[in-house]
Design an enzyme around this catalytic site. Sequence first.
Site, PDB file in Angstrom:
ATOM      1  N   LYS A 242       0.434   4.560   5.264  1.00 61.02           N
ATOM      2  CA  LYS A 242       1.219   5.675   4.735  1.00 61.02           C
ATOM      3  C   LYS A 242       0.631   7.016   5.198  1.00 61.02           C
ATOM      4  O   LYS A 242      -0.578   7.233   5.104  1.00 61.02           O
ATOM      5  CB  LYS A 242       1.234   5.636   3.204  1.00 61.02           C
TER       6      LYS A 242
ATOM      7  N   TYR B  30      -6.692   4.183  -1.593  1.00 61.80           N
ATOM      8  CA  TYR B  30      -7.486   5.221  -0.953  1.00 61.80           C
ATOM      9  C   TYR B  30      -8.831   4.586  -0.605  1.00 61.80           C
ATOM     10  O   TYR B  30      -9.549   4.108  -1.496  1.00 61.80           O
ATOM     11  CB  TYR B  30      -7.721   6.412  -1.888  1.00 61.80           C
TER      12      TYR B  30
ATOM     13  N   SER C  45      -0.944   3.322  -7.769  1.00 59.39           N
ATOM     14  CA  SER C  45      -1.971   4.147  -7.133  1.00 59.39           C
ATOM     15  C   SER C  45      -3.382   3.668  -7.451  1.00 59.39           C
ATOM     16  O   SER C  45      -3.665   3.204  -8.559  1.00 59.39           O
ATOM     17  CB  SER C  45      -1.817   5.603  -7.594  1.00 59.39           C
TER      18      SER C  45
END
Length: 377
Positions: free
Chosen positions: A246, A148, A125
């Site tokens: 995703k 992100y 992540s």
Amino acid sequence: MSPVNATGTPLLPKLTAIPPGIATPCDYRQAAQARLDAKAWAYLDGGAGDELTVQRNRLAFDAVNFTPSMLTDVRGGHTRCSLFGQDFTHPIVLAPVAYQRLFHDEGELATVQAAGALEACVAVSTLATTRLETLAGHATGPLWFQLYIQPDRAFTSALVARAEQAGYQALIVTIDAPIGGLRNREQRASFDLPSGLGAVNLAGMPTPQAAPAGPSRVFDQAMLHAPTWQDIEALRKQTRLPLIIKGILSVADARRAEACGADGIIVSNHGGRVLDTVPPALDVLPAIAAATGERLTLLFDSGIRRGSDVAKAIALGADAVLVGRPWLYGLAAAGALGVAHAIHLLREELEVTMALLGCRTLGELKTRQVCCVAATH
């Protein structure tokens, strides 16, 4: 005063051996709850809103029945697959999970260590509590990087370049969480990150310029720098890595991802952690699989708890799956040992399911009519 766990009793020490009674990965759930405080447990186990999507993800799997083919010769069967030119011994990818040191002092390092031992790919992540380069240095198995997109796009590009340089083999871009979901269970537990624990890969990121005052904290502030499909197009031009999108829940968005140059998509509702009452990911998987054909690599995420669930997702169109909570319970209970045991159980359950269905390969799971869906669930 001694720290207490999510049940209000003193925290138990982490396990150093596999305890009796662990037959499935989610048998670690109770052991994990006993070893985490209320805040960490709310973050691990909770979802958005009333957590209806969390529940419906499971109901969707429960509504799928198997139709086995009896007396089939499955000798020499295996779970091997190929994704983005990479060969894997099984189709189980460890989903990207933020802040893993909330659950165990070794956090992502324990996860990467366990995954390497079980030949599982780990998606790391953006919000990891260990630097992506450090994890790459300790990994013995494949790593993908989950991104992100940050308000500062130059910093985002530098983050992608770091992942490439460190040897990550694919880039996952999560698109379904431009702002945080309304996680009421976390709010009720007053969740916050402990001092000294944070997203170390974002260290040094410039603070975005303050937005002009507006009537909405959401639309005029939080969403001011939110990504769009143009950012996906820009990333496609920037990176040489396989690009995986995703958070896809519709045929329209699957086609949009393909048009932007994605190599693969992940059908996912973020495990029910962002927007409540979106459809169960399993329910939309067959239509998306039919629409994308073999043009995109199709992965699935959200709700998997058993190896039989892995088989169902593949039978309904996925090429591989991402799994989160089952091995996280293992991490919280027993560190690397718990993660490795959970992965082992998932893979063995998948193999047993395939053998009893009469399928020697994942390809046979996809091409045979081994699943039927109940009329309601």
